[in-house]
Motif scaffolding. Structure first.
Motif, PDB file in Angstrom:
ATOM      1  N   VAL A   1     -11.884 -23.528  50.783  1.00 52.59           N
ATOM      2  CA  VAL A   1     -10.558 -23.882  51.312  1.00 52.59           C
ATOM      3  C   VAL A   1      -9.527 -23.925  50.187  1.00 52.59           C
ATOM      4  N   GLY A   2      -9.861 -24.609  49.096  1.00 51.03           N
ATOM      5  CA  GLY A   2      -8.930 -24.688  47.967  1.00 51.03           C
ATOM      6  C   GLY A   2      -8.700 -23.325  47.328  1.00 51.03           C
ATOM      7  N   TRP A   3      -9.791 -22.577  47.152  1.00 52.79           N
ATOM      8  CA  TRP A   3      -9.652 -21.248  46.529  1.00 52.79           C
ATOM      9  C   TRP A   3      -8.683 -20.378  47.327  1.00 52.79           C
ATOM     10  N   THR A   4      -8.875 -20.356  48.638  1.00 54.62           N
ATOM     11  CA  THR A   4      -8.038 -19.466  49.462  1.00 54.62           C
ATOM     12  C   THR A   4      -6.591 -19.962  49.472  1.00 54.62           C
ATOM     13  N   ALA A   5      -6.390 -21.288  49.433  1.00 52.82           N
ATOM     14  CA  ALA A   5      -5.015 -21.819  49.358  1.00 52.82           C
ATOM     15  C   ALA A   5      -4.354 -21.369  48.057  1.00 52.82           C
ATOM     16  N   HIS A   6      -5.102 -21.394  46.966  1.00 52.82           N
ATOM     17  CA  HIS A   6      -4.541 -20.998  45.665  1.00 52.82           C
ATOM     18  C   HIS A   6      -4.257 -19.491  45.601  1.00 52.82           C
ATOM     19  N   VAL A   7      -5.129 -18.694  46.164  1.00 56.25           N
ATOM     20  CA  VAL A   7      -4.884 -17.243  46.157  1.00 56.25           C
ATOM     21  C   VAL A   7      -3.592 -16.958  46.917  1.00 56.25           C
ATOM     22  N   TYR A   8      -3.419 -17.658  48.030  1.00 60.01           N
ATOM     23  CA  TYR A   8      -2.197 -17.474  48.825  1.00 60.01           C
ATOM     24  C   TYR A   8      -0.965 -17.855  47.996  1.00 60.01           C
ATOM     25  N   GLU A   9      -1.055 -19.026  47.330  1.00 60.44           N
ATOM     26  CA  GLU A   9       0.080 -19.502  46.529  1.00 60.44           C
ATOM     27  C   GLU A   9       0.393 -18.520  45.403  1.00 60.44           C
ATOM     28  N   GLN A  10      -0.666 -17.993  44.790  1.00 58.62           N
ATOM     29  CA  GLN A  10      -0.489 -17.035  43.702  1.00 58.62           C
ATOM     30  C   GLN A  10       0.206 -15.764  44.205  1.00 58.62           C
ATOM     31  N   GLN A  11      -0.291 -15.262  45.344  1.00 61.12           N
ATOM     32  CA  GLN A  11       0.279 -14.009  45.868  1.00 61.12           C
ATOM     33  C   GLN A  11       1.720 -14.197  46.339  1.00 61.12           C
ATOM     34  N   ALA A  12       2.026 -15.406  46.804  1.00 63.19           N
ATOM     35  CA  ALA A  12       3.366 -15.645  47.351  1.00 63.19           C
ATOM     36  C   ALA A  12       4.446 -15.599  46.269  1.00 63.19           C
ATOM     37  N   ASN A  13       4.068 -15.877  45.032  1.00 61.93           N
ATOM     38  CA  ASN A  13       5.061 -15.868  43.946  1.00 61.93           C
ATOM     39  C   ASN A  13       4.359 -15.372  42.686  1.00 61.93           C
ATOM     40  N   ASN A  14       3.969 -14.114  42.722  1.00 64.54           N
ATOM     41  CA  ASN A  14       3.015 -13.634  41.720  1.00 64.54           C
ATOM     42  C   ASN A  14       3.646 -13.127  40.425  1.00 64.54           C
ATOM     43  N   ARG A  15       2.975 -13.430  39.349  1.00 66.23           N
ATOM     44  CA  ARG A  15       3.186 -12.710  38.086  1.00 66.23           C
ATOM     45  C   ARG A  15       1.824 -12.599  37.431  1.00 66.23           C
ATOM     46  N   LEU A  16       1.478 -11.421  36.946  1.00 61.96           N
ATOM     47  CA  LEU A  16       0.179 -11.190  36.314  1.00 61.96           C
ATOM     48  C   LEU A  16      -0.136 -12.288  35.303  1.00 61.96           C
ATOM     49  N   ILE A  17      -1.314 -12.894  35.415  1.00 63.95           N
ATOM     50  CA  ILE A  17      -1.730 -13.904  34.431  1.00 63.95           C
ATOM     51  C   ILE A  17      -2.391 -13.163  33.273  1.00 63.95           C
ATOM     52  N   ARG A  18      -1.767 -13.206  32.152  1.00 62.11           N
ATOM     53  CA  ARG A  18      -2.266 -12.449  31.010  1.00 62.11           C
ATOM     54  C   ARG A  18      -1.890 -13.219  29.748  1.00 62.11           C
ATOM     55  N   PRO A  19      -2.752 -14.171  29.330  1.00 59.27           N
ATOM     56  CA  PRO A  19      -2.425 -14.958  28.136  1.00 59.27           C
ATOM     57  C   PRO A  19      -2.725 -14.187  26.853  1.00 59.27           C
ATOM     58  N   LEU A  20      -2.624 -14.852  25.745  1.00 56.19           N
ATOM     59  CA  LEU A  20      -2.883 -14.242  24.437  1.00 56.19           C
ATOM     60  C   LEU A  20      -4.071 -14.923  23.779  1.00 56.19           C
ATOM     61  N   SER A  21      -4.681 -14.258  22.833  1.00 53.40           N
ATOM     62  CA  SER A  21      -5.696 -14.933  22.026  1.00 53.40           C
ATOM     63  C   SER A  21      -5.179 -15.071  20.598  1.00 53.40           C
ATOM     64  N   ASN A  22      -5.791 -15.981  19.898  1.00 57.28           N
ATOM     65  CA  ASN A  22      -5.418 -16.234  18.514  1.00 57.28           C
ATOM     66  C   ASN A  22      -6.328 -15.378  17.637  1.00 57.28           C
ATOM     67  N   TRP A  23      -5.806 -14.344  16.988  1.00 55.07           N
ATOM     68  CA  TRP A  23      -6.640 -13.391  16.239  1.00 55.07           C
ATOM     69  C   TRP A  23      -7.286 -14.071  15.035  1.00 55.07           C
ATOM     70  N   MET A  24      -8.638 -13.966  14.939  1.00 58.07           N
ATOM     71  CA  MET A  24      -9.372 -14.629  13.853  1.00 58.07           C
ATOM     72  C   MET A  24     -10.057 -13.616  12.932  1.00 58.07           C
ATOM     73  N   GLY A  25      -9.843 -12.304  13.200  1.00 57.62           N
ATOM     74  CA  GLY A  25     -10.584 -11.290  12.441  1.00 57.62           C
ATOM     75  C   GLY A  25      -9.772 -10.641  11.332  1.00 57.62           C
ATOM     76  N   GLU A  26     -10.294  -9.457  10.861  1.00 57.42           N
ATOM     77  CA  GLU A  26      -9.641  -8.715   9.766  1.00 57.42           C
ATOM     78  C   GLU A  26      -8.588  -7.778  10.349  1.00 57.42           C
ATOM     79  N   HIS A  27      -7.805  -7.141   9.455  1.00 59.37           N
ATOM     80  CA  HIS A  27      -6.806  -6.156   9.866  1.00 59.37           C
ATOM     81  C   HIS A  27      -6.986  -4.845   9.085  1.00 59.37           C
ATOM     82  N   GLN A  28      -6.704  -3.727   9.753  1.00 59.80           N
ATOM     83  CA  GLN A  28      -6.574  -2.421   9.095  1.00 59.80           C
ATOM     84  C   GLN A  28      -7.755  -2.078   8.177  1.00 59.80           C
ATOM     85  N   LEU A  29      -8.983  -2.256   8.668  1.00 55.04           N
ATOM     86  CA  LEU A  29     -10.169  -1.980   7.844  1.00 55.04           C
ATOM     87  C   LEU A  29     -10.309  -0.481   7.593  1.00 55.04           C
ATOM     88  N   PRO A  30     -10.804  -0.073   6.412  1.00 50.69           N
ATOM     89  CA  PRO A  30     -10.997   1.367   6.144  1.00 50.69           C
ATOM     90  C   PRO A  30     -12.178   1.894   6.955  1.00 50.69           C
TER      91      PRO A  30
END
Ligand SMILES: CC(C)(COP(=O)(O)OP(=O)(O)OC[C@H]1O[C@@H](n2cnc3c(N)ncnc32)[C@H](O)[C@@H]1OP(=O)(O)O)[C@@H](O)C(=O)NCCC(=O)NCCS
Length: 389
Positions: free
Chosen positions: A352-381
């Motif tokens: 019941v709760g899941w379906t209520a939330h899906v409805y609420e999400q669809q009614a005013n939707n924006r893609l949920i796409r957070p960020l992660s905090n990069w912990m690795g190396e950069h530009q490795l050879p």
């Protein structure tokens, strides 16, 4: 949904787990973890538990207001008509391994149900209403049918004259449901129907935010609920009570945990730092079942274990108290639900709760796409494969 991310970096050390972050605006349920308050659409959970039923609460959660007598009658009529189970699903359940985890079976069946739902790919509000109703009826049918099949018995067809909880007991046992057990189960379903942005509900909203369909969102939510830090804690709580075995063993069992790294299942919560407001009404229902059956061993063990934890400095200092699963476990056990199907009971309610939330999400939707905090190396050879080692 307006997505308002209030923090951008996870807490150090444990990866954050989005603890304390607000990621959605919602008007479905409200949780105050410090005060121990849960409200569905503005109504305190304790008031609802005293006065309402699961079907009425489903109406409330889906419609944002309590029903009139006529509206509730119409909702009951519709939800009973939604109990129809496609024969292909029963056939598939017959082919599932008898030793499969019932929650894995339920997750698979939810995904399969999409193939037989005429509106599965229709995300309009009207189609959503129909599908939510069908899923509520069908999930209880899946669990009851699979349980009977794995015991070597034939599935039992639903009855239209019984409410949701009583009909489930009928489909599970094939016997006239005991009114006390049906009432206790109805209360259980009401109390677990919704709980803000828990892991499974968040999963459902993330899937819905991609524009995907309801069955996909609920299948994903089931996968999240299946984990022991979330829904499966109720099974593990009962397994721990069974392991303790007798009231006199409780203290020694509790003492043996110290320094072991093992957790008391049914204790602790990401949001509640006091006793979960659902614990008290659940406990009262266990007591009613104790009076009805005369079987008090599991209640006594649970109560003693809670007392020991509440007197213990380790638990006190971390704000660890009984959560919803602690008394759900002896309650479901007293109703006669198999322990390995406890998480499915949670899903049967939370749909019941899941379906209520899906409805609420669809009614005013924006893609949920957070960020992660990069912990690795950069530009490795680039290293050719023959030079690696
Ligand atoms: C629900 C739960 C996952 C919340 O986790 P969380 O908010 O991420 O909290 P953490 O896992 O970081 O735990 C915080 C501290 O309390 C301890 N703790 C949490 N729950 C505990 C429990 N049930 N028994 C013993 N210690 C517990 C942790 O070991 C940790 O101690 P530390 O600070 O010394 O490392 C956690 O309390 C738990 O595992 N409970 C048991 C499972 C359960 O009942 N789940 C259902 C939740 S409704």
């Amino acid at each position: 949904m307006t997505t308002t991310v209030e923090a951008t970096k996870p807490a150090a050390g444990k990866g954050g787990g989005l603890a304390g972050m607000v990621v959605a605006d919602s008007r479905i349920s409200f949780v105050d973890g410090a005060a121990g308050i849960l409200e569905y659409r503005g109504y305190d959970i304790r008031v609802l538990a005293e006065n309402s039923t699961f079907e009425e609460v489903a109406y409330l959660l889906w419609n944002d207001h309590l029903p009139t007598a006529e509206q509730l009658e119409e909702m009951r009529r519709q939800s009973r008509a939604c109990r129809f189970m496609p024969p292909e699903i029963i056939a598939a359940l017959r082919n599932m391994p008898r030793n499969a985890d019932p929650m894995a079976v339920m997750r698979t069946a939810t995904s399969m149900l999409a193939h037989y739902d005429p509106e599965s790919e229709d995300n309009t509000p009207l189609a959503h209403t129909h599908k939510a109703c069908r899923l509520m009826g069908q999930l209880s049918g899946v669990l009851a049918a699979y349980e009977r099949i794995r015991r070597g018995e034939e599935p039992v067809k639903p009855r239209m004259d019984l409410d949701h909880a009583a009909n489930f007991l009928w489909m599970l046992t094939g016997d006239e449901p005991d009114p006390q057990a049906a009432k206790a189960l109805d209360q259980y379903l009401l109390l677990l129907a919704e709980h803000e942005l828990n892991a499974s509900t968040f999963t459902a909203r993330v899937i819905a935010s991609t524009g995907s369909d309801l069955h996909s969102a609920i299948t994903g939510a089931m996968g999240a609920l299946k984990g022991p830090a979330h829904g499966a804690a109720v099974q593990e709580a009962m397994e721990q009570f069974l392991e303790i075995g007798a009231l006199d063993n409780t203290e020694a069992w509790f003492d043996s945990l110290a320094g072991s790294g093992r957790r008391v299942m049914g204790i602790g919560h990401r949001v509640y730092k006091v006793r979960d407001p659902r614990a008290e009404p659940l406990m009262k229902n266990v007591l009613k079942m104790v009076e009805a059956t005369g079987e008090r061993q599991w209640f006594d063990i649970a109560q003693r274990l809670e007392q020991l934890a509440m007197e213990d400095e380790y638990f006190k200092s971390r704000g660890l108290s009984a959560n919803v699963d602690f008394y759900s476990a002896p309650l479901l056990y007293s109703i006669g639900i198999p322990v390995d199907a406890f998480t499915c009971m949670f899903a049967m309610s939370r749909i019941v709760g899941w379906t209520a939330h899906v409805y609420e999400q669809q009614a005013n939707n924006r893609l949920i796409r957070p960020l992660s905090n990069w912990m690795g190396e950069h530009q490795l050879p680039w290293v050719p494969i023959e030079q690696r080692g």
